[in-house]
Design a protein around this motif. Structure first.
Motif, PDB file in Angstrom:
ATOM      1  N   GLY A  85     -22.009 -19.656 -59.506  1.00  0.00           N
ATOM      2  CA  GLY A  85     -22.534 -18.400 -60.053  1.00  0.00           C
ATOM      3  C   GLY A  85     -22.897 -18.556 -61.512  1.00  0.00           C
ATOM      4  O   GLY A  85     -23.915 -18.037 -61.984  1.00  0.00           O
ATOM      5  N   LEU A  86     -22.058 -19.309 -62.230  1.00  0.00           N
ATOM      6  CA  LEU A  86     -22.327 -19.569 -63.634  1.00  0.00           C
ATOM      7  C   LEU A  86     -23.652 -20.320 -63.784  1.00  0.00           C
ATOM      8  O   LEU A  86     -24.451 -20.031 -64.682  1.00  0.00           O
ATOM      9  N   ILE A  99     -26.257 -20.289 -61.708  1.00  0.00           N
ATOM     10  CA  ILE A  99     -27.376 -19.368 -61.450  1.00  0.00           C
ATOM     11  C   ILE A  99     -27.620 -18.496 -62.665  1.00  0.00           C
ATOM     12  O   ILE A  99     -28.737 -18.390 -63.172  1.00  0.00           O
ATOM     13  N   SER A 100     -26.538 -17.874 -63.151  1.00  0.00           N
ATOM     14  CA  SER A 100     -26.686 -16.927 -64.256  1.00  0.00           C
ATOM     15  C   SER A 100     -27.258 -17.597 -65.494  1.00  0.00           C
ATOM     16  O   SER A 100     -28.123 -17.041 -66.171  1.00  0.00           O
ATOM     17  N   ALA A 105     -27.765 -10.548 -70.070  1.00  0.00           N
ATOM     18  CA  ALA A 105     -26.787 -11.237 -69.228  1.00  0.00           C
ATOM     19  C   ALA A 105     -26.653 -10.488 -67.904  1.00  0.00           C
ATOM     20  O   ALA A 105     -26.576 -11.100 -66.836  1.00  0.00           O
ATOM     21  N   SER A 112     -29.333 -11.292 -65.657  1.00  0.00           N
ATOM     22  CA  SER A 112     -29.355 -12.677 -65.200  1.00  0.00           C
ATOM     23  C   SER A 112     -28.305 -12.978 -64.146  1.00  0.00           C
ATOM     24  O   SER A 112     -28.399 -13.979 -63.452  1.00  0.00           O
ATOM     25  N   MET A 113     -27.267 -12.138 -64.056  1.00  0.00           N
ATOM     26  CA  MET A 113     -26.206 -12.436 -63.090  1.00  0.00           C
ATOM     27  C   MET A 113     -26.563 -11.871 -61.727  1.00  0.00           C
ATOM     28  O   MET A 113     -26.968 -10.721 -61.626  1.00  0.00           O
ATOM     29  N   PRO A 114     -26.400 -12.673 -60.675  1.00  0.00           N
ATOM     30  CA  PRO A 114     -26.632 -12.124 -59.339  1.00  0.00           C
ATOM     31  C   PRO A 114     -25.595 -11.025 -59.071  1.00  0.00           C
ATOM     32  O   PRO A 114     -24.423 -11.201 -59.395  1.00  0.00           O
ATOM     33  N   PHE A 122     -24.272 -10.092 -56.403  1.00  0.00           N
ATOM     34  CA  PHE A 122     -23.187 -10.455 -55.490  1.00  0.00           C
ATOM     35  C   PHE A 122     -22.129 -11.302 -56.192  1.00  0.00           C
ATOM     36  O   PHE A 122     -20.946 -11.205 -55.923  1.00  0.00           O
ATOM     37  N   TRP A 123     -22.562 -12.118 -57.164  1.00  0.00           N
ATOM     38  CA  TRP A 123     -21.595 -12.939 -57.894  1.00  0.00           C
ATOM     39  C   TRP A 123     -20.697 -12.063 -58.754  1.00  0.00           C
ATOM     40  O   TRP A 123     -19.476 -12.234 -58.791  1.00  0.00           O
TER      41      TRP A 123
END
Lengths: 287, 317
Positions: free
Chosen positions: A259-260, A262-263, B140, B143-145, B147-148
């Motif tokens: 996840g990190l 991707i972000s 931020a 940018s974060m999915p 689901f994550w």
């Protein structure tokens, strides 16, 4: 002469760094991402698809830098190789979507009239549906493969590109030099593609940079839902799907690191795209 | 005003029709026969059944007729049947609508509460560390999915508070506190993400307005800065913000698809994923159409709000 040109570019980069520190940070992240993807063979420590049955769910240690998953695959190497897929799908779908959208926008803005009206309505309709939902339906209809995922993500990006290129075409169309070209007897097609198109490249590049982030996000979401790129390609989104959720409590590194990745990748493209957009939009500049 | 509203309604209706064509065509892009897929995944075996299925789905008719009968059935409120569960689709969808609507509304409220104030502060303090902090925070989020973010929230809750998210839906009438708790975290995860765009538009709209001459006039006559911002500037800056909130609400549904899956909420969006995975195409078609209706409706509400807020639009029509 040549040295002077390089110096000019260097000076421009320097000015960008000073005036847009956030954009520069984004540029560095994007550079690192591309670097990782290109040199994945050197950076990875293990084969990303190889299982180590004796060492499943190992916490991060010296051999497995970011731990292993439920099949004993090295999370670090999978993330390194995953960057290739994210970039491939991101770049592929963004380019495909922007090129198709760009052509539609150019023709629609240049020709005007009925062509413009009809294509604008169709694009409106396409843009009305949420990106992920449209991509989801597309990839469900097309079936799982890298190419189909690229195609599925590119379609929802078409209207955005078309709109931006159309807007700049409308302004450029009225400029004196276009009129001059027409007066000299240039053919319509030549005017559109030779005289107008190059001048829409600025906004086009900005758009593509900003879109890349959302394309990577959509790929991750599709893979997470099990409708993305199939095995054995390591995909960041799929690394987070079912198995990660199942083992999350025992092995939080399975959730945290992909996840990190991707972000961070999306964050980099967003920062860079933002800074580029600010530079091109004088209205947002501080007076 | 009335002309404007009628015009918007008509455009909304035409857009919906257009969307229905797009959805219909997209789902028929599938390589291979939908009937074969449904046939295999619904567990039929008899070739006679296949013929009956083809007839039932109307695949023996030309495309135009298929489309026509789908639309007619939609208008009659007939959503067809689920071939996976072998029950009318409406029976599955109906109890799921309140879940998705509640989550959507809660999320957009979170998004507004986070996005608008931070956008105002960012604009007023442009290029200060506060502006940078808020911008990084919102980027931020973008940018974060979703689901994550949801997975991280669950991970932290379980690790630190020992709170395990319920696998079953808790009705608000049963246990209101638990119900709220069940919805709070997904709404925070989705809302944070959606707040990013709202924050950015608020910031740039306010920045633009703050440079107008009338704001300078207000400042020149010695008006207090808070009044200048809240009474003079914000009034004009809020219109694009409302548009974006409307767009965000429609796009939030996309975020719900994954969030409902992560948090195990029995909503419409999660069911869409289930239907796609089990290749229940008639249901997929209707669910996407349902999402299209929500999108068009929220656009209409924005148009009406606009007319109400901006006299220029109200009197132009």
């Amino acid at each position: 002469m040549k040295e002077g040109k390089w110096l000019q570019i260097l000076r421009r980069v320097g000015r960008f760094l000073r005036r847009k520190p956030l954009g520069a940070a984004g540029g560095i992240i994007v550079f690192l991402l591309v670097f990782t993807a290109v040199f994945a063979d050197f950076l990875a420590t293990k084969d990303p698809t190889r299982t180590h049955p004796a060492q499943t769910l190992t916490p991060p240690n010296r051999t497995f830098w970011l731990g292993t998953d439920n099949l004993g695959r090295d999370v670090y190497s999978r993330i390194v190789y995953g960057s290739q897929l994210s970039l491939l799908v991101g770049l592929g779908s963004t380019l495909l979507g922007s090129v198709i959208g760009g052509i539609v926008g150019l023709l629609s803005g240049y020709l005007g009239g009925k062509v413009d009206l009809i294509s604008q309505r169709i694009l409106d309709i396409m843009q009305g549906l949420p990106l992920l939902v449209l991509a989801l339906v597309m990839s469900a209809a097309l079936g799982p493969s890298v190419w189909n995922v690229i195609l599925a993500i590119s379609v929802p990006l078409v209207p955005r590109a078309a709109r931006i290129i159309r807007a700049s075409t409308l302004t450029i169309r009225e400029m004196a030099y276009v009129e001059a070209a027409r007066a000299l007897g240039s053919k319509e097609g030549r005017i559109a593609f030779h005289h107008i198109l190059p001048n829409t490249l600025g906004p086009f590049i900005v758009l593509t940079t900003a879109q890349l982030g959302s394309a990577i996000l959509v790929e991750a979401s599709l893979s997470f839902l099990g409708m993305g790129v199939p095995e054995p390609y390591p995909s960041w989104g799929r690394m987070l799907s079912v198995s990660a959720a199942e083992y999350a409590q025992k092995a939080p590194w399975l959730v945290v690191f992909p996840g990190l990745a991707i972000s961070l990748a999306v964050f980099g493209f967003n920062l860079l795209g933002d800074a580029l957009r600010d530079l091109l939009d004088p209205k947002l500049r501080r007076q | 005003m009335r002309v404007y509203l009628l015009q918007r309604l008509l455009i909304g209706f035409i857009t919906l029709l257009g969307m229905s064509i797009v959805i219909f065509v997209l789902l028929r892009l599938a390589p291979g026969n939908i009937v074969d897929i449904i046939f295999a995944s619904a567990g039929y075996v008899d070739p006679e059944d296949k013929k009956a299925l083809i007839h039932e789905l109307g695949f023996d008719k030309p495309l135009i007729a298929q489309y026509g009968s789908w639309i007619v059935h939609l208008f009659q409120g007939d959503l067809g049947k689920s071939y996976h569960y072998d029950v009318p689709a409406w029976e599955i969808i109906k109890p799921r609508i309140p879940v998705t609507v509640e989550l959507g509304v809660l999320s957009i409220l979170v998004a507004i509460a986070l996005g608008v104030p931070s956008g105002i502060i960012s604009a007023v303090r442009q290029d200060t560390w506060l502006d940078y902090t808020f911008r990084i925070f919102s980027l931020a989020g973008l940018s974060m999915p979703a689901f994550w973010l949801g997975m991280l929230v669950i991970l932290l809750l379980v690790r630190n508070l020992g709170w395990v998210p319920s696998l079953l839906y808790i009705s608000p009438f049963e246990n209101f506190k638990d119900h709220l708790l069940q919805f709070l975290f997904p709404a925070l995860a989705v809302g944070y993400r959606s707040s990013a765009l709202i924050m950015r538009i608020t910031r740039s709209a306010l920045l633009e307005v703050l440079r107008e001459d009338y704001v300078r006039t207000a400042r020149a006559k010695g008006q207090r800065e808070t009044l200048v911002i809240f009474r003079h500037a914000l009034k004009n800056a809020i219109l694009p913000v409302i548009t974006v909130i409307g767009i965000e609400f429609a796009f939030l549904i996309g975020g719900l698809v994954v969030t409902e899956t992560v948090f195990n909420l029995p909503g419409v969006a999660r069911f869409l994923v289930e239907a796609i995975l089990s290749r229940d195409y008639p249901i997929v078609q209707n669910l996407v159409m349902f999402i299209a209706v929500i999108v068009v409706l929220s656009n209409l509400i924005v148009d009406f709000l606009y007319a109400w807020l901006d006299p220029r639009i109200r009197y132009a029509g």
